[in-house]
Design a protein around this motif. Sequence first.
Motif, PDB file in Angstrom:
ATOM      1  N   ALA A   9      78.155  33.340  19.082  1.00 38.86           N
ATOM      2  CA  ALA A   9      79.580  33.120  19.300  1.00 38.86           C
ATOM      3  C   ALA A   9      80.113  34.108  20.339  1.00 38.86           C
ATOM      4  CB  ALA A   9      80.349  33.211  17.979  1.00 38.86           C
ATOM      5  N   TYR A  10      81.087  34.940  19.961  1.00 37.96           N
ATOM      6  CA  TYR A  10      81.688  35.882  20.909  1.00 37.96           C
ATOM      7  C   TYR A  10      81.312  37.327  20.591  1.00 37.96           C
ATOM      8  CZ  TYR A  10      85.058  35.684  17.028  1.00 37.96           C
ATOM      9  OH  TYR A  10      85.642  35.677  15.785  1.00 37.96           O
ATOM     10  N   THR A  11      80.187  37.525  19.911  1.00 40.31           N
ATOM     11  CA  THR A  11      79.732  38.872  19.584  1.00 40.31           C
ATOM     12  C   THR A  11      78.342  39.120  20.159  1.00 40.31           C
ATOM     13  OG1 THR A  11      78.806  38.130  17.464  1.00 40.31           O
ATOM     14  CG2 THR A  11      81.064  38.970  17.459  1.00 40.31           C
ATOM     15  N   ALA A  12      78.063  40.391  20.461  1.00 34.44           N
ATOM     16  CA  ALA A  12      76.767  40.788  21.006  1.00 34.44           C
ATOM     17  C   ALA A  12      76.325  42.070  20.305  1.00 34.44           C
ATOM     18  CB  ALA A  12      76.876  41.018  22.511  1.00 34.44           C
ATOM     19  N   TYR A  39      79.530  44.494  20.140  1.00 30.91           N
ATOM     20  CA  TYR A  39      80.788  44.318  20.873  1.00 30.91           C
ATOM     21  C   TYR A  39      81.405  42.982  20.506  1.00 30.91           C
ATOM     22  CZ  TYR A  39      78.973  48.107  23.784  1.00 30.91           C
ATOM     23  OH  TYR A  39      78.466  49.301  24.221  1.00 30.91           O
ATOM     24  N   CYS A  40      82.723  42.988  20.400  1.00 30.16           N
ATOM     25  CA  CYS A  40      83.470  41.765  20.119  1.00 30.16           C
ATOM     26  C   CYS A  40      84.178  41.319  21.394  1.00 30.16           C
ATOM     27  CB  CYS A  40      84.490  42.021  19.010  1.00 30.16           C
ATOM     28  SG  CYS A  40      85.594  40.616  18.696  1.00 30.16           S
ATOM     29  N   PHE A  41      83.942  40.079  21.790  1.00 31.52           N
ATOM     30  CA  PHE A  41      84.600  39.509  22.956  1.00 31.52           C
ATOM     31  C   PHE A  41      85.401  38.274  22.544  1.00 31.52           C
ATOM     32  CE2 PHE A  41      81.494  42.200  24.921  1.00 31.52           C
ATOM     33  CZ  PHE A  41      82.071  42.593  26.114  1.00 31.52           C
ATOM     34  N   GLY A  42      86.073  38.405  21.394  1.00 33.76           N
ATOM     35  CA  GLY A  42      86.938  37.328  20.952  1.00 33.76           C
ATOM     36  C   GLY A  42      88.202  37.268  21.782  1.00 33.76           C
ATOM     37  N   GLY A  43      88.789  36.087  21.883  1.00 38.23           N
ATOM     38  CA  GLY A  43      90.023  35.936  22.651  1.00 38.23           C
ATOM     39  C   GLY A  43      91.181  36.646  21.983  1.00 38.23           C
ATOM     40  N   THR A  44      91.872  37.497  22.728  1.00 34.16           N
ATOM     41  CA  THR A  44      93.031  38.226  22.208  1.00 34.16           C
ATOM     42  C   THR A  44      94.207  38.040  23.161  1.00 34.16           C
ATOM     43  OG1 THR A  44      92.567  40.299  23.382  1.00 34.16           O
ATOM     44  CG2 THR A  44      91.452  39.963  21.269  1.00 34.16           C
TER      45      THR A  44
END
Length: 442
Positions: free
Chosen positions: A340-343, A352-357
């Motif tokens: 998903a949006y995590t690595a 690291y979280c690359f979720g939409g903010t």
Amino acid sequence: MKKLQSVVLAAAVMVALGACDSSRKESAPQPKDGMPSATGQTGPSTPKAEQAQVPPAFDGSKGWAVMQAERLTQPTVAPHSQLVLLLKSYEDGAAFGVEARDASTGAVRWSSAPWKPSERTAEVQADDVKLYVTSKDGKDYAVLVAAVQEGKDAISRGNAIAKASVFPADSSGKNVAPARQVSVPGMGSGAHPHDANGTLAFGNDKEVTIVDVTTGVLSSPQDSRSRDYRLRINGSMNGTFQMTDAWPGQAIVPAGARESSGIESGTSHGVRGGYVVAQWPSKDEAYSGLGLPMNHVWALHDESRGNPVYALPCNGVNESAVGSANRAVLSDNGRYLVTAYTAFDLQAKKGYCFGGTQDTARVDFMGVDNAGTAYGKARTPGGTGIPVSVDIATGSHAELSGVTLPTRVSGDVALYVSTPQNEKDPAADLAHHAVLSVYPKR
């Protein structure tokens, strides 16, 4: 929230892709020249892939390709062997094989003898034959699996049985015989390979059978709801479940996640590298029916015991939905994992979280290489997304303008899978249409 047992029933009929996921195909660049040899073996005549705009770590001018006329499909990576394995289909539709290509050059390293799952063609459908890879102790195994309806004829529907043919990936030569063949009663060709213990899990709506491909030993059939196998069956798909269905007590709730009388719901997004990757609601979850940003905790859980190994807060996320395209992917060396949006760096236990903010766009990851460079697309409103790369060691990112992301990143190569042409179309040019293009690292 859906219980795990219902997830298992769905998982049992889905095909696990330990490798290139055809549901996430990018259009592959087509080669301009080069023809396969009459024998299908590569060498000086190995087709060259068309020069393409690939990520900068790879060389878009030095790729190799597989043409549709070669009848090679289902490209699958043997991660420890640096090989691309392909399913070979013979023209009569009754025999199949494995061809192993050097990932960097495309040269054929070995090819199997034709394998017939059944002597009666009515009992086998070519589309039901699958190629899987599983590994154990750093050794890869290629496994051909066919769904056979034994005894099928014009009247009888026959009895379902999965037949598997196992080949060590470090084989050599032509007409390689299988190391062993296994039959699994009551199952189809849909199986779930484990990436570290050399097994395939077969399941139907009643039971699960685990096959150790290194020995050919089958486990006793287990109830589909058996917690011993739930998470492994779920390892190739996304599914919502009560984490406590699989592991007992509060010990499985990661730090920062919300608890409710010691029982809380988590969402699994894959089992890779000995870990279950799960998404949890945060203790300070900012949730409302108005769709306000939410806080989450993503965690790596020990696959066997369930205890959290690492927890990653993901706060203020306004696009938290995770679909089937957001599968968990492990680097070939087993160190890096994206979903998903995590690595995650599994060795350093950081992520690291690359979720939409409110301030950042969401990045949906599709793969990661052995150096820890993750690839994905930054979401754009109403668009197809902008290709980006992320250095997991630092969290820094780069926009990849004009680049077409590969279907899969594996070790030192980028693979692009293309949809085959309709063979009945008069305009189809199977000899020049690449179904796979592979580009090496610079």
